[in-house]
Design a protein around this motif. Structure first.
Motif, short mmCIF file in Angstrom:
data_model
loop_
_atom_site.label_atom_id
_atom_site.label_comp_id
_atom_site.label_asym_id
_atom_site.label_seq_id
_atom_site.Cartn_x
_atom_site.Cartn_y
_atom_site.Cartn_z
N GLU A 159 -23.54 -6.42 -30.15
CA GLU A 159 -23.01 -5.18 -30.72
C GLU A 159 -22.82 -4.10 -29.65
OE1 GLU A 159 -23.82 -4.12 -34.66
OE2 GLU A 159 -25.32 -5.67 -34.97
N PRO A 160 -22.08 -4.39 -28.59
CA PRO A 160 -21.99 -3.46 -27.46
C PRO A 160 -21.18 -2.21 -27.74
CG PRO A 160 -20.45 -5.26 -27.15
CD PRO A 160 -21.27 -5.60 -28.37
N LEU A 161 -20.43 -2.18 -28.85
CA LEU A 161 -19.55 -1.04 -29.11
C LEU A 161 -20.05 -0.13 -30.22
CD1 LEU A 161 -16.15 -2.99 -29.01
CD2 LEU A 161 -17.39 -1.92 -27.12
N ARG A 169 -14.14 2.78 -28.93
CA ARG A 169 -14.43 1.41 -29.36
C ARG A 169 -13.17 0.55 -29.30
NH1 ARG A 169 -18.43 1.30 -34.54
NH2 ARG A 169 -18.07 -0.92 -34.24
N VAL A 170 -12.06 1.10 -29.79
CA VAL A 170 -10.81 0.33 -29.81
C VAL A 170 -10.35 0.03 -28.39
CG1 VAL A 170 -8.37 0.40 -30.44
CG2 VAL A 170 -10.10 1.21 -32.05
N SER A 171 -10.37 1.03 -27.52
CA SER A 171 -9.89 0.80 -26.15
C SER A 171 -10.82 -0.13 -25.38
CB SER A 171 -9.75 2.14 -25.42
OG SER A 171 -11.01 2.78 -25.27
N LEU A 172 -12.13 0.01 -25.60
CA LEU A 172 -13.07 -0.81 -24.84
C LEU A 172 -13.06 -2.26 -25.31
CD1 LEU A 172 -15.04 -0.84 -22.56
CD2 LEU A 172 -16.85 -0.05 -24.10
N LEU A 198 -12.20 -9.78 -35.99
CA LEU A 198 -10.89 -10.36 -36.26
C LEU A 198 -9.92 -10.10 -35.12
CD1 LEU A 198 -10.48 -9.41 -40.04
CD2 LEU A 198 -11.07 -11.65 -39.09
N SER A 199 -10.01 -8.93 -34.47
CA SER A 199 -9.04 -8.57 -33.45
C SER A 199 -9.35 -9.18 -32.09
CB SER A 199 -8.96 -7.05 -33.31
OG SER A 199 -10.19 -6.52 -32.82
#
Length: 353
Positions: A159-161, A169-172, A198-199
């Motif tokens: 769970e790193p984000l 979160r999205v960019s990382l 999913l992504s």
């Protein structure tokens, strides 16, 4: 044989059986996510692979080597934690090179590898800073570089984000996936966030109560869930009670509406109640070509989400959600207004318990 094999893994803490007969084979370079709610056993599986938890039974092998009873430092695994776990008294460069120094690598090799890792994570000029001088996203990049610096066989991400804000979160997550692909490193990613799983993933393992309920590609997990839990946990789901009319042909009724599923309902009998499900995006407001089943109801809720609008319609006491694109010139109906919903029989899922 797969690069990373987990066979019949079990873990109990006293009488609490937290992981039950867990099996997973991961190919070299594959990115696999363990997805599930808190307490489902996903982090325990990760910690057993890392060697931080002993197994109650089962076996773990990496590249043909049985590592089940090896200490963490004997497995050549890199791990990134939710809390960064950086040493506050060491610079960024010292943090990244820590594992190599412990391993007794030459200084010149350490410096070259640290410089390479800092370029990889996009922080080539921040090597002399301390963790407190970095943002949360930068600290997690440093933690990732530290895990990769020792050239591990497997990368584990717990769970790193989860401690970061939404945009970071999205960019990382995109950066992590890009780095993972570039290095071709076998990766297990633990998360409770379905969008992340999913992504980012080649495959997703959905866990519940210590059991892997379903394993598959993101497209398969979302569109073809095999159990009620997977269907409800992954994405938003509408559930409908249906009465079986003809189990052989899949004839059912939802309220007073007859629906032909055109597939056999194995194990069902006429008169029994089964559960059907459908995603909000496959329900249309009003009649639409190709969606021949029409349900009448009243609009109960409207939620404006920016590019989309989520509505909930009361159909005979059951609330059905649907999503439509936001069209500035066409406002949604008013709450309480009578509306019709249309859907295609092929989009109805039959849920198993």
């Amino acid at each position: 044989m797969a690069f990373l094999n987990i066979e019949h893994l079990e873990k109990s803490f006293g009488t609490n059986h937290v992981v039950k007969d867990f099996n997973l084979a991961i190919e070299q370079g594959e990115f696999v996510s363990l997805l599930g709610p808190s307490g489902c056993g996903k982090t325990t599986v990760l910690r057993m692979v890392a060697g931080f938890e002993t197994t109650s039974s089962g076996a773990i092998s990496i590249d043909g080597q049985d590592v089940t009873h090896l200490r963490p430092n004997q497995r050549n695994i890199g791990m990134v934690f939710q809390s960064y776990a950086l040493f506050p008294n060491l610079t960024v460069a010292q943090n990244v090179g820590f594992g190599m120094r412990v391993a007794g690598r030459p200084k010149s090799e350490i410096k070259a590898r640290v410089d390479e890792m800092l370029r990889l994570i996009g922080l080539p000029k921040l090597g002399n800073r301390y963790p407190f001088q970095l943002s949360g996203g930068q600290q997690q990049r440093v933690a990732l570089a530290r895990a990769l610096a020792v050239q591990p066989r497997v990368l584990l991400l717990d769970e790193p984000l989860s401690a970061l804000d939404a945009k970071i979160r999205v960019s990382l997550r995109e950066e992590i996936r890009e780095i993972q692909r570039e290095l071709g490193i076998t990766t297990i990613f633990v998360t409770h966030d379905q969008e992340e799983a999913l992504s980012m993933s080649d495959r997703v393992v959905v866990m519940n109560g210590g059991v892997a309920e379903q394993t598959g590609a993101p497209f398969e997990i979302y569109n073809h869930p095999t159990t009620r839990f997977v269907a409800q946990f992954v994405g938003t789901l509408n559930t409908l009670s249906a009465t079986v009319v003809d189990a052989k042909t899949g004839g059912v009724t939802v309220g007073e509406t007859a629906i032909a599923l055109n597939r056999p309902l194995d194990g069902a009998k006429a008169g029994e109640t089964i559960n059907l499900a459908l995603r909000p995006e496959v329900v249309s407001l009003g009649r639409k070509d190709g969606r021949d089943t029409v349900l009448a109801g009243r609009l109960a809720e409207v939620h404006f989400l920016g590019s989309t609008i989520r509505m909930r319609v009361d159909v005979g006491g059951t609330l059905i959600s649907l999503d439509t694109f936001n069209t500035p010139d066409t406002p949604p109906p008013q709450i309480g207004e009578a509306v019709e919903l249309s859907l295609a029989e092929r989009d109805l899922l039959v849920l198993s318990d």
